[in-house]
Design an enzyme around this catalytic site. Structure first.
Site, mmCIF file in Angstrom:
data_model
loop_
_atom_site.group_PDB
_atom_site.id
_atom_site.type_symbol
_atom_site.label_atom_id
_atom_site.label_comp_id
_atom_site.label_asym_id
_atom_site.label_seq_id
_atom_site.Cartn_x
_atom_site.Cartn_y
_atom_site.Cartn_z
ATOM 1 N N ALA A 1 0.807 -1.229 0.000
ATOM 2 C CA ALA A 1 0.000 0.000 0.000
ATOM 3 C C ALA A 1 0.835 1.271 0.000
ATOM 4 C CB ALA A 1 -0.936 -0.001 1.216
ATOM 5 N N THR B 1 2.575 2.465 -2.523
ATOM 6 C CA THR B 1 2.704 3.091 -3.837
ATOM 7 C C THR B 1 1.611 2.598 -4.773
ATOM 8 O OG1 THR B 1 4.268 3.512 -5.659
ATOM 9 C CG2 THR B 1 4.223 1.294 -4.762
ATOM 10 N N ILE C 1 -1.502 1.579 -7.081
ATOM 11 C CA ILE C 1 -2.921 1.382 -6.810
ATOM 12 C C ILE C 1 -3.173 1.006 -5.356
ATOM 13 C CG2 ILE C 1 -3.389 0.760 -9.215
ATOM 14 C CD1 ILE C 1 -3.662 -2.118 -8.358
ATOM 15 N N GLY C 2 -2.178 0.413 -4.702
ATOM 16 C CA GLY C 2 -2.339 0.084 -3.291
ATOM 17 C C GLY C 2 -2.495 1.332 -2.440
ATOM 18 N N SER D 1 -4.502 -9.993 -13.006
ATOM 19 C CA SER D 1 -4.215 -9.221 -14.209
ATOM 20 C C SER D 1 -4.823 -9.908 -15.419
ATOM 21 C CB SER D 1 -2.704 -9.080 -14.414
ATOM 22 O OG SER D 1 -2.409 -8.539 -15.687
ATOM 23 N N TYR E 1 5.517 -14.130 -14.782
ATOM 24 C CA TYR E 1 4.520 -13.182 -14.273
ATOM 25 C C TYR E 1 3.114 -13.662 -14.621
ATOM 26 C CZ TYR E 1 1.721 -8.917 -13.910
ATOM 27 O OH TYR E 1 0.744 -7.999 -13.609
#
Length: 310
Positions: free
Chosen positions: A41, A43, A45-46, A169, A194
């Protein structure tokens, strides 16, 4: 052109094609008296998710690997809203000892947990291993959150109604769970590693939803969109592409909307095991709908982590 470069271009091209600027969470729900835990959290979107939920009155606990950056993010939230209840706690998802220590302290000091947002992640980093020897993508993006959720699930059930949001994602479409080489020891491609981890997020969500039936705890996964953030810091190619096409990317605030929506929207109070993008139900690739693969991944994850979770 290397395999990593080709796979990176393919993933980025697909993500840009699927970009949509819409999807704003329109809920006016308040969260007074509610406790929220968000990983990563400090940085992106967190941080934006933490800001929004704090503005709604929630007590927001920001679980961050870098505590200093976490405190800076928390200070900026308090600057925007002096009444914001935000606090930072150290959590390194690449270290199971850190996860267990975090959970032990959390359970000792926090008596309710209404919303858990598994947001932290790594993307296309060079081949590295976690402290426990897991390939970094599968280790942080999937196994770390798997363990954290297992340790906190009892508290979530006692705090019900409660919600879990798993940030996945669109890249899960390119993922396959390589059970024969889950940690990419035979061959490594950062883009595919990923994608595998993001598919694991979707499968975990679906299997967990089945196991949570009747508990009044729901879990859903989200695709935040193609967001302009520092998630691409490990890939020079991705950084260049994101810079060139920055005008087409979502801001972190825009990217946080679907996580916020799944955490608070009244109409989702009984919806579980689904995948969302732009605050609406989203397509899940066939390999993300396999019940057999989801169950097998669950069992393998428990074995790797040395836990029993029925």
């Amino acid at each position: 052109m290397t395999r990593d470069t080709r796979s990176g271009i393919l993933v980025v091209h697909y993500l840009f094609l699927k970009y949509a600027a819409g999807g704003v969470c329109k809920s006016t729900s308040r969260l007074d008296g509610k406790t929220v835990l968000i990983t990563g959290a400090n940085t992106g979107i967190g941080k934006e998710t933490a800001l929004d939920l704090a503005m709604r009155g929630a007590r927001v606990i920001m679980a961050c690997r870098d505590v200093e950056k976490g405190e800076e993010a928390a200070a900026s939230i308090r600057a925007a809203n002096p009444k914001a209840q935000v606090e930072v706690r150290e959590l390194d998802l690449a270290d199971t000892c850190s996860i267990r220590a975090f959970a032990q302290k959390f359970l000792r000091e926090v008596n309710q947990l209404h919303i858990l947002i598994n947001n932290a992640g790594v993307m296309m980093c060079p081949y590295t291993k976690t402290v426990d020897g897991f390939e970094m993508h599968i280790g942080v993006n999937h196994l770390g959150h798997f363990l954290l959720t297992s340790l906190l699930i009892g508290l979530l059930k006692r705090s019900a109604p409660a919600r879990i949001v798993v940030v996945s994602s669109l890249a899960h479409n390119f993922g396959w769970i390589r059970f024969h080489d889950l940690h990419s020891q035979g061959s490594y491609n950062s883009g595919l590693a990923y994608c595998q981890s993001k598919l694991a997020n979707v499968l975990f969500t679906r299997e967990l939803a089945c196991r949570l039936k009747g508990t009044n705890v729901t879990v859903n996964s989200v695709h935040p969109g193609t967001v302009n953030s520092d998630l691409t810091r490990h890939s020079t190619l991705m950084t260049i592409l994101f810079t060139v096409f920055s005008m087409f990317l979502k801001t972190p605030r825009e990217g946080a909307q679907t996580s916020i929506y799944c955490a608070i929207a009244e109409e989702l109070h009984s919806i579980s095991g689904k995948h969302f993008s732009d605050c609406t139900p989203a397509f899940v690739a066939p390999q993300g709908r396999s019940e057999e693969t989801a169950r097998r991944l669950w069992d393998v994850s428990c074995e790797l982590l040395g836990i029993e979770w029925d």
